[in-house]
Enzyme design. Structure first.
Site, mmCIF file in Angstrom:
data_model
loop_
_atom_site.group_PDB
_atom_site.id
_atom_site.type_symbol
_atom_site.label_atom_id
_atom_site.label_comp_id
_atom_site.label_asym_id
_atom_site.label_seq_id
_atom_site.Cartn_x
_atom_site.Cartn_y
_atom_site.Cartn_z
ATOM 1 N N GLY A 183 0.969 -1.265 0.147
ATOM 2 C CA GLY A 183 0.000 0.100 0.078
ATOM 3 C C GLY A 183 0.874 1.198 -0.033
ATOM 4 C CG MET B 241 1.023 5.505 4.333
ATOM 5 S SD MET B 241 0.158 6.324 5.705
ATOM 6 C CE MET B 241 -0.011 7.824 4.973
ATOM 7 C CB ALA B 242 2.251 -0.431 5.884
ATOM 8 C CB THR B 243 4.818 -3.928 2.194
ATOM 9 O OG1 THR B 243 5.255 -3.027 1.479
ATOM 10 C CG2 THR B 243 4.748 -5.230 1.248
ATOM 11 C CE LYS C 65 -1.033 -1.867 7.630
ATOM 12 N NZ LYS C 65 -2.206 -1.637 7.885
ATOM 13 C CG ASP D 7 -9.673 4.500 4.545
ATOM 14 O OD1 ASP D 7 -10.457 4.760 3.757
ATOM 15 O OD2 ASP D 7 -8.502 3.994 4.216
#
Length: 650
Positions: free
Chosen positions: A27, A29-31, A47, A141
């Site tokens: 994503g 901001m993070a994987t 994550k 979200d």
């Protein structure tokens, strides 16, 4: 699973416990990776944030709070968190691994869901969000990407009514009273699902999640979001300026009760919506009960027994039964043809139960005709099912998107666009591939999935100044770039072990596989350069030599006395390595003045000329108003400023 990009973390073991086996998604901001918990022998999701976010203290704190937040939400429809920690300075979470797909994946595959499936998924979504609302949290979200649909417990393929749904990313939630705008001033919500109050005044509460859930329901029912566009800001303001349309305007079969539910959940006035996810859940359950009653009534009507066929039609019935029993042709119980309770009667010529031979012949003829008609029907149906309704898929590869759309409209095909693919040879927005392939069999008017070219894949060299080497390498390698570590340098500004500079420079556009050289800081150099300005060059040389430094001298004209140090590079206090050069600008003294030839000039005029040249004058001789007959220094001699020139006047 996307493992096409080389990822240095795959195969590594985190904290001596979690061995990373693959990458699930990356994503903004993070994987997220899959990993094996070697201690408990189970598959988990790991994550880890991107290196570019490691220096953002606010984001790191929010990421760390995700574990605490989800731990408070112990609920079967919330993705659980097992552990948290740091790897090479990057925070990570260990979470429950859900075997299945995101709701976004399901919608891409199915396009839209039937009302019962949509309500079943929404119920579990709202159950999870309601748990958050009871804990005083707002998800902020809610969207299909954050809803995971696990395999149905019944094992039925495509059975979404019985699927297990889990909601993820509660870590981005905040307490209800917190601001809805992050530190960068950006809305923490996806514009397709953002509530009007988040756009207008940045306020978020439980009703904000209700609005987003209503948009997700609309998308499940229609296969699209109500507002769309190229400009995210414009899309966000459409939620403020327009009511969400009824789903039945897109799909006419959507029941009125679901139209009303979407309308209540997505009212622009937050006060007119259900107060929280729990209140909306109660409404969904009521609607679903009504839908279930209607489905049951329809099913009962379908189960009304058909009239038993005449004895002579047994052979025709047997033929239809044989076709229906073929693999792939199974019917539901209510749609099966009636079974025969007994074998057809066998009649013989002269049977006393017949009234005469003619009657027997007519029955046989009618029976034969019926069998022939049924055979034709079966053959025709079989031809239509297996061949007649199919055609060859057209070749759309290398067409532009506009050309493909026009062709599909003219030939009654339905187009679906999958994720794009980068290409070095195919122009952007041109079809790279299609499924089914050209000339493959496809139903008339069927769907063709197209992959459009994204153009050449390019990456900009990020600004990595001050970033630790490991984090900088990870960020570049995640973008498919090769990394080379250059010769380390001393730096007064960058800490030891962090990146000083990159080659190519920041902002340079590269393609996958290109190399970026990182120059790493060795910290401040050990020798502090002294202040030498104003000193004599001989003293400056001696001081530098004593420190193990070398002087590089550049002489310049100056009003300062000759051999005076005018400037230096590097500046005083800067760190320098042994044998490094310090460049000194040294005064050559004031520039020399050329004495003019004054012979035979009036004495007073000669004196004025010399004074104008910044020279001193001494007049000798018995007639100071006479003419110059001698001078010292002589004409055209170069002397320093303020040199005395003696003239003899007679």
């Amino acid at each position: 699973m996307d493992t096409t990009v080389a990822d240095t973390l795959i195969g590594t073991t985190i904290d001596g416990r979690y061995r990373i086996t693959g990458r699930v998604a990356r994503g903004g901001m993070a994987t997220v990776y899959t990993a094996t918990d070697q201690r408990l022998e189970r598959t988990v999701a790991l994550k880890i944030i991107h290196p570019s976010q490691a220096t953002n203290v606010h984001f790191v704190d929010r990421f760390t709070d995700e574990a605490k937040t989800i731990a408070r939400l112990t609920h079967p429809n919330v993705v659980a968190v097992y552990d948290q920690g740091r790897h090479q300075g990057l925070p990570y979470l260990v979470m429950e691994y859900v075997q299945g797909h995101t709701l976004r994946d399901v919608l891409i595959q199915r396009r839209r869901l039937n009302p019962n499936e949509a309500c079943a998924i929404l119920e579990q979504m709202l159950a999870a969000i309601a748990a958050a609302h009871r804990a005083g949290l707002v998800h902020r979200d809610v969207k299909p990407e954050n809803v995971l649909v696990a395999e149905s417990p019944s094992g039925g393929a495509g059975n979404l009514v019985d699927a297990v749904v889990k909601v993820a990313d509660f870590g981005l939630a905040r307490a209800i009273e917190a601001s809805s705008v992050d530190e960068s001033g950006q809305l923490m919500a996806t514009v397709a699902y953002v509530a009007p109050e988040l756009v207008t005044d940045g306020h978020a509460d439980a009703r904000t999640d209700v609005y987003s859930a209503g948009i997700v329901l609309y998308e499940m029912l229609t296969g699209r979001v109500p507002f769309d566009g190229d400009d995210p800001v414009e899309v966000a303001w459409q939620h403020v300026d327009h009511d969400v349309p009824a789903p039945s305007r897109i799909v006419s079969s959507v029941p009125r009760s679901l139209d009303d539910l979407v309308a209540r959940a997505t009212r622009r006035d937050a006060g007119a919506r259900p107060t929280d996810a729990g209140a909306m859940l109660a409404e969904v359950q009521s609607v679903r009960d009504d839908l279930g009653a209607a489905s049951a009534e329809t099913a009962l009507l379908r189960q009304v027994p058909q009239s038993r066929p005449a004895p002579g039609a047994a052979d025709a019935t047997a033929m239809l039964t044989a076709v229906a029993d073929r693999p792939g042709s199974a019917r539901p119980t209510w749609a099966r043809l009636p079974e025969q309770s007994r074998s057809p009667q066998t009649y013989r010529r002269g049977d006393t139960r017949l009234s005469g031979g003619g009657r027997f012949d007519r029955r046989r003829i009618l029976l034969s005709a019926a069998i022939a008609v049924m055979a034709l029907v079966v053959i025709g149906s079989t031809w239509w099912v297996t061949l007649g309704r199919y055609t060859e898929a057209p070749g759309l590869v290398n067409m532009t998107k506009a050309q493909a759309d026009l062709f599909a409209r003219q030939n009654n095909f339905e187009l679906f666009y999958g994720d794009g693919a980068y290409s070095e040879t195919v122009p952007k927005d041109t079809v790279v591939s299609q499924n089914p392939a050209p000339d493959a069999r496809i139903v008339n008017g069927g769907r063709i999935t197209l992959t459009l070219s994204l153009g050449p894949e390019r990456f900009r060299v990020p600004d990595l100044g001050g970033t630790e080497l490991a984090a900088a390498k990870a960020e570049l390698e995640q973008d498919g770039l090769q990394v080379k570590v250059g010769t380390p340098q001393y730096s007064d500004l960058v800490a030891e072990g962090a990146v000083v500079s990159t080659s190519p420079a920041v902002g340079t556009v590269l393609k996958r596989g290109d190399t970026v050289t990182l120059v790493v800081s060795k910290g401040k150099a050990p020798i502090s350069v002294p202040d030498l300005v104003g000193k004599n060059i001989n003293d400056a040389r001696s001081q530098l030599q004593a420190l193990g430094l070398n002087a590089a001298e550049r002489y310049k004209d100056s009003d300062q006395p000759a051999d005076t140090v005018l400037a230096q590079t590097p500046k005083p206090g800067t760190g320098a390595a042994k044998d490094a050069e310090v460049t000194l600008d040294v005064s050559k003294g004031p520039p020399l003045v050329t004495v003019p030839d004054l012979n035979n000039q009036p004495c007073q005029q000669a004196a004025q000329t010399l004074q104008g040249l910044n020279l001193r004058v001494r007049i000798e001789g018995f007639n100071q108003n006479g003419f110059v007959r001698q001078q010292n220094p002589g004409g055209n001699t170069q002397v320093p400023p303020q040199t005395e020139v003696v003239v003899a006047c007679f």
